[in-house]
Design an enzyme around this catalytic site. Structure first.
Site, PDB file in Angstrom:
ATOM      1  N   CYS A   2     -45.176 -18.657  35.730  1.00  0.00           N
ATOM      2  CA  CYS A   2     -44.197 -19.724  35.487  1.00  0.00           C
ATOM      3  C   CYS A   2     -43.766 -19.701  34.031  1.00  0.00           C
ATOM      4  O   CYS A   2     -44.320 -18.974  33.216  1.00  0.00           O
ATOM      5  CB  CYS A   2     -44.847 -21.070  35.796  1.00  0.00           C
ATOM      6  SG  CYS A   2     -45.678 -21.107  37.384  1.00  0.00           S
ATOM      7  N   ARG A  27     -39.165 -16.228  34.929  1.00  0.00           N
ATOM      8  CA  ARG A  27     -40.621 -16.346  35.146  1.00  0.00           C
ATOM      9  C   ARG A  27     -40.909 -17.198  36.376  1.00  0.00           C
ATOM     10  O   ARG A  27     -42.036 -17.269  36.828  1.00  0.00           O
ATOM     11  CB  ARG A  27     -41.313 -16.972  33.932  1.00  0.00           C
ATOM     12  CG  ARG A  27     -41.133 -16.215  32.641  1.00  0.00           C
ATOM     13  CD  ARG A  27     -41.870 -16.889  31.505  1.00  0.00           C
ATOM     14  NE  ARG A  27     -43.292 -16.875  31.716  1.00  0.00           N
ATOM     15  CZ  ARG A  27     -44.070 -15.825  31.440  1.00  0.00           C
ATOM     16  NH1 ARG A  27     -43.520 -14.728  30.973  1.00  0.00           N
ATOM     17  NH2 ARG A  27     -45.352 -15.848  31.658  1.00  0.00           N
ATOM     18  N   TRP A  74     -43.111 -20.575  39.734  1.00  0.00           N
ATOM     19  CA  TRP A  74     -43.181 -19.503  40.731  1.00  0.00           C
ATOM     20  C   TRP A  74     -44.388 -19.878  41.589  1.00  0.00           C
ATOM     21  O   TRP A  74     -45.534 -19.730  41.152  1.00  0.00           O
ATOM     22  CB  TRP A  74     -43.366 -18.148  40.050  1.00  0.00           C
ATOM     23  CG  TRP A  74     -43.543 -17.039  41.046  1.00  0.00           C
ATOM     24  CD1 TRP A  74     -44.732 -16.550  41.532  1.00  0.00           C
ATOM     25  CD2 TRP A  74     -42.529 -16.321  41.732  1.00  0.00           C
ATOM     26  NE1 TRP A  74     -44.506 -15.575  42.456  1.00  0.00           N
ATOM     27  CE2 TRP A  74     -43.166 -15.402  42.607  1.00  0.00           C
ATOM     28  CE3 TRP A  74     -41.151 -16.347  41.711  1.00  0.00           C
ATOM     29  CZ2 TRP A  74     -42.459 -14.534  43.424  1.00  0.00           C
ATOM     30  CZ3 TRP A  74     -40.451 -15.478  42.524  1.00  0.00           C
ATOM     31  CH2 TRP A  74     -41.096 -14.584  43.371  1.00  0.00           C
ATOM     32  N   ASN A  98     -49.229 -22.605  33.566  1.00  0.00           N
ATOM     33  CA  ASN A  98     -48.842 -21.279  34.061  1.00  0.00           C
ATOM     34  C   ASN A  98     -50.134 -20.543  34.350  1.00  0.00           C
ATOM     35  O   ASN A  98     -51.003 -20.451  33.497  1.00  0.00           O
ATOM     36  CB  ASN A  98     -48.031 -20.529  32.993  1.00  0.00           C
ATOM     37  CG  ASN A  98     -47.750 -19.095  33.417  1.00  0.00           C
ATOM     38  OD1 ASN A  98     -47.779 -18.793  34.610  1.00  0.00           O
ATOM     39  ND2 ASN A  98     -47.496 -18.224  32.457  1.00  0.00           N
ATOM     40  N   GLY A  99     -50.303 -20.053  35.581  1.00  0.00           N
ATOM     41  CA  GLY A  99     -51.516 -19.289  35.907  1.00  0.00           C
ATOM     42  C   GLY A  99     -52.146 -19.781  37.196  1.00  0.00           C
ATOM     43  O   GLY A  99     -51.488 -20.424  38.019  1.00  0.00           O
ATOM     44  N   GLU A 501     -51.624   8.305  38.931  1.00  0.00           N
ATOM     45  CA  GLU A 501     -50.671   7.725  37.971  1.00  0.00           C
ATOM     46  C   GLU A 501     -51.323   7.549  36.611  1.00  0.00           C
ATOM     47  O   GLU A 501     -50.723   7.828  35.576  1.00  0.00           O
ATOM     48  CB  GLU A 501     -50.141   6.392  38.500  1.00  0.00           C
ATOM     49  CG  GLU A 501     -49.409   5.535  37.499  1.00  0.00           C
ATOM     50  CD  GLU A 501     -48.118   6.160  36.935  1.00  0.00           C
ATOM     51  OE1 GLU A 501     -47.694   7.218  37.458  1.00  0.00           O
ATOM     52  OE2 GLU A 501     -47.579   5.615  35.962  1.00  0.00           O
ATOM     53  N   LYS A 505     -49.941   9.230  33.101  1.00  0.00           N
ATOM     54  CA  LYS A 505     -49.621   8.468  31.870  1.00  0.00           C
ATOM     55  C   LYS A 505     -50.336   9.081  30.664  1.00  0.00           C
ATOM     56  O   LYS A 505     -49.755   9.218  29.593  1.00  0.00           O
ATOM     57  CB  LYS A 505     -50.027   7.010  32.062  1.00  0.00           C
ATOM     58  CG  LYS A 505     -49.046   6.240  32.938  1.00  0.00           C
ATOM     59  CD  LYS A 505     -47.742   6.037  32.202  1.00  0.00           C
ATOM     60  CE  LYS A 505     -46.574   5.645  33.075  1.00  0.00           C
ATOM     61  NZ  LYS A 505     -46.093   6.708  33.982  1.00  0.00           N
ATOM     62  N   GLU A 508     -48.529  12.421  29.834  1.00  0.00           N
ATOM     63  CA  GLU A 508     -47.147  12.393  29.311  1.00  0.00           C
ATOM     64  C   GLU A 508     -47.043  11.597  28.007  1.00  0.00           C
ATOM     65  O   GLU A 508     -46.082  11.763  27.267  1.00  0.00           O
ATOM     66  CB  GLU A 508     -46.193  11.854  30.357  1.00  0.00           C
ATOM     67  CG  GLU A 508     -46.389  10.413  30.764  1.00  0.00           C
ATOM     68  CD  GLU A 508     -45.336   9.953  31.794  1.00  0.00           C
ATOM     69  OE1 GLU A 508     -44.210  10.470  31.787  1.00  0.00           O
ATOM     70  OE2 GLU A 508     -45.660   9.075  32.610  1.00  0.00           O
ATOM     71  N   HIS A 524     -66.522  18.609  45.349  1.00  0.00           N
ATOM     72  CA  HIS A 524     -65.845  19.869  45.730  1.00  0.00           C
ATOM     73  C   HIS A 524     -65.238  20.552  44.520  1.00  0.00           C
ATOM     74  O   HIS A 524     -64.259  21.284  44.641  1.00  0.00           O
ATOM     75  CB  HIS A 524     -64.773  19.569  46.782  1.00  0.00           C
ATOM     76  CG  HIS A 524     -65.332  18.917  48.015  1.00  0.00           C
ATOM     77  ND1 HIS A 524     -66.142  19.587  48.916  1.00  0.00           N
ATOM     78  CD2 HIS A 524     -65.264  17.642  48.446  1.00  0.00           C
ATOM     79  CE1 HIS A 524     -66.507  18.757  49.875  1.00  0.00           C
ATOM     80  NE2 HIS A 524     -65.997  17.568  49.617  1.00  0.00           N
ATOM     81  N   LYS A 623     -35.801  10.676  30.725  1.00  0.00           N
ATOM     82  CA  LYS A 623     -35.967   9.472  31.548  1.00  0.00           C
ATOM     83  C   LYS A 623     -35.520   9.735  32.981  1.00  0.00           C
ATOM     84  O   LYS A 623     -36.077   9.222  33.912  1.00  0.00           O
ATOM     85  CB  LYS A 623     -35.179   8.303  30.956  1.00  0.00           C
ATOM     86  CG  LYS A 623     -35.369   6.984  31.697  1.00  0.00           C
ATOM     87  CD  LYS A 623     -36.815   6.543  31.711  1.00  0.00           C
ATOM     88  CE  LYS A 623     -37.054   5.336  32.569  1.00  0.00           C
ATOM     89  NZ  LYS A 623     -38.502   5.110  32.815  1.00  0.00           N
TER      90      LYS A 623
END
Ligand code: AGP
Length: 628
Positions: A2, A27, A74, A98-99, A501, A505, A508, A524, A623
């Site tokens: 929020c 938010r 939210w 918020n939370g 992933e 990161k 790269e 293995h 990109k």
């Protein structure tokens, strides 16, 4: 997740707070409210829906006061109706939050047994009850907060005010962001910088377990035991690029921090907050022109999407790089929720391996840019084979968006860092929505499970914000991590693509050797790699594969690997087995990828930063790879 804003000063608090909430509307936007001091009492005005609905209500109100708090919501606990909108008011206390208060049910029971009467379904309301009670028994606002803090578990940023203290705001946080700025005549506290910038460039970022005490234009900081602490001001040099970077050193770090918002914006159009159902919005199967999407009637389009999905017998996920890993996460979700077989292909392989694409196939192409040459070629191949193609892109009107049959949008906002972050999180949120939609179409998902998965997804942004707190840990750990010979990222099941992933990161950004592996594959081969010079990152959230993953961790530990493990909640076993154990909030298995991804991104960011690499534009990369 929020947006919250607090104000003390000579302006009409409503003007400042509404202006601030508008910059935070991303938010949360399912309801909003303000509580403004008016002749010694707080006048509260709340409204369901967009902020404009609240503004309309406020246009007929007048206020005579200089203090107030406001909130855009939210929904995580309780449907987005007015009674659940913040601020929550109990006695003379008003709070915005918020939370997520993880132990709210237990605290709420205790308060109800003690005679408290609740008026909302939210976890946040209990904070107002706790503050009000402490003040009723004689504490001042500041000490009331000190008293209740140890009771709260979970992620929270809170602003608390009380009628007895008409010049005071007490703010506290653990997880979601809070920042305060002041000038000689006023103070603004908010979730993000944007709400403060019109008033001052001198700001202070609150850290976890710190308290801000505003008394008129005086601001003081304390630890959670009430000991005064000194905080340095940050002068946000508000130049255009920095506006873009919003005070972050790199676009990538800003985009890592934007992920809770990106996930909210991705799922927003497709999740009905009140019914906790998925209804994919304006996918547009069969609509020829993109321009016609906007004119689609939502219910008819949803019916059309369901009908299209009913006939799907096989799903192909086709993408490159990080987007391919998003597709792999989708594979686990879709097979479990819809029982439709899914095949994941790297686009540059798919387009040349003469794939067999049966009739009634749905080919999902995932691409942040919507222009990646291999993925675009795969899309064209799939269409030639007669498959229905669904694109998941971040760039509307991109080539893939234009050429696909159906359309989903990441809604992540412009992603500038070459290393993709928020586009992946957004896509994982969309894969959750897609898996539920396919499960419903194939009648493999009952209503109860749908609500469970949707509620889990709705809570994801708040949980993600609390996990961002590991930024500080990796900023310090990077000095050690950068000296490792290499990194092995491992996970089972839905964690496997996130391991891949994480390794990508580190490659790269820091240009270091890193591999992602299915944890069950260790024996293995990769086990031979492990010694003191190898860092092992083990993804081990609590799910059906947890025990097997712990066995893999023990194998790595026995070979002397240095271990960072990432798990769910307090976990003594992983703490003992690991050199560092990072706890995630305990959530549904379907959203663990959204949480465990963040520490991996932060780790590669800080190691690369410590090594002086060009984070936003790593060497040799682009990109969008629009050529083969
Ligand atoms: C990820 O950090 C890289 N930038 C790269 O792997 C990227 O995900 C890949 O090139 C695909 O790009 P796309 O999503 O725009 O198709």
């Amino acid at each position: 997740m929020c947006g919250i804003v607090g104000y003390y000063g000579p302006e009409n608090p409503v003007d400042v707070i509404i202006k601030g909430l508008k910059t935070l509307e991303y938010r949360g936007y399912d309801s909003a409210g303000v509580a403004i001091l008016n002749n010694g009492v707080f006048k509260r005005v709340r409204a369901e829906g967009k902020l404009s609905h609240l503004e309309k209500k406020l246009s007929t109100e007048t206020f005579n006061g200089h203090l107030g708090v406001g909130h855009t919501r939210w929904a995580t606990h309780g449907p987005p109706v007015e009674k659940n909108a913040h601020p929550h008011v109990v006695g003379g206390a008003s709070i915005v939050h918020n939370g997520i208060i993880e132990n709210y049910a237990e605290l709420k029971d205790q308060l109800i047994k003690a005679g408290s009467i609740f008026h909302s379904d939210t976890d946040s309301e209990l904070i107002a009850h706790l503050v009000s009670h402490e003040i009723e028994i004689g504490k001042d606002l500041f000490h009331a907060v000190i008293e209740i803090l140890p009771k709260l578990e979970g992620a929270y940023s809170v602003l608390a005010v009380h009628e007895k203290y008409p010049e005071e705001i007490v703010a506290f946080k653990s997880g979601p962001p809070l920042v305060v700025g002041k000038n000689e005549k006023e103070v603004v506290v908010a979730s993000d910088l944007q709400a403060i910038m019109p008033y001052t460039k001198n700001v202070v970022f609150l850290q976890d377990n710190e308290i801000l005490h505003v008394t008129g234009t005086k601001i003081e900081f304390f630890d959670d035991r009430g000991q005064k602490i000194n905080k340095k001001e940050t002068k946000v040099d508000w130049n255009p690029e920095l506006i873009e970077k919003q005070g972050y050193d790199h676009y990538m770090l800003k985009e890592i921090y934007e992920q809770p918002r990106a996930v909210a914006m991705a799922m927003g159009p497709h999740v009905d907050l009140a019914s906790k159902e998925v209804r994919l919005c304006k996918v547009g199967f069969g609509v020829g022109q993109l321009e016609d999407l906007e004119q689609l009637e939502a219910r008819a389009d949803w019916e059309n999407t369901l009908k299209t999905f009913e006939g799907v017998e096989r799903v192909f996920m086709v993408a490159c790089g990080t987007s391919f890993y998003a597709g792999m996460v989708g594979e686990y979700l879709i097979e479990r929720l819809s029982k439709i077989p899914v095949e994941c292909d790297i686009a540059s392989e798919f387009r040349y391996r003469h794939p067999v694409i049966p009739k009634n196939s749905l080919v999902v192409v995932v691409s942040q840019s919507g222009e990646t040459a291999d993925t675009l070629a795969a899309l064209r191949l799939a269409r030639e084979a007669g498959a229905k193609v669904l694109s998941i892109c971040n760039v509307k009107n991109s080539s893939m968006d234009r050429e696909a049959d159906g359309h989903l949008y990441m809604n992540a906002g412009v992603e500038i860092g070459v290393a993709s972050t928020k586009a992946l999180s957004s896509t994982i949120a969309l894969m959750n929505c897609l898996a539920v939609a396919l499960g419903k179409a194939k009648k493999q998902l009952n209503e109860g499970d749908e609500h469970k998965f949707v509620e889990a997804l709705l809570a994801a942004p708040s949980h993600m914000e609390s996990v961002l707190a590991y930024d500080k840990f990796f900023a310090e750990a990077a000095d050690t991590l950068k000296d490792f010979r290499g990194f092995l990222y491992m996970g089972r099941g839905i964690h496997y693509p996130i391991a891949l992933e994480g390794a990508l990161k580190m490659k790269e950004l820091a240009y270091m050797h890193a591999e992602g592996y299915a944890a069950g594959e260790m024996k293995h081969g990769p086990l031979a790699l492990i010694d003191q010079s190898m860092a092992i990152i083990m993804l081990a959230p609590s799910d059906e594969l947890y025990d097997k993953t712990v066995s893999n961790l023990e194998e790595a530990k026995a070979r002397g690997g240095k271990i960072i493990s990432i798990g769910s909640g307090k976990n003594e076993k992983l703490e003992v087995l690991s050199d560092h154990y990072l706890a995630l909030p305990e959530v549904e298995w379907t959203i663990n990828p959204l949480l465990e991804l963040i520490p991996l991104q932060l780790m590669s960011y800080h190691v690369a930063d410590r090594l002086g690499k060009d984070i936003d534009q790593p060497r040799n990369l682009a990109k969008s790879v629009t050529v083969e």
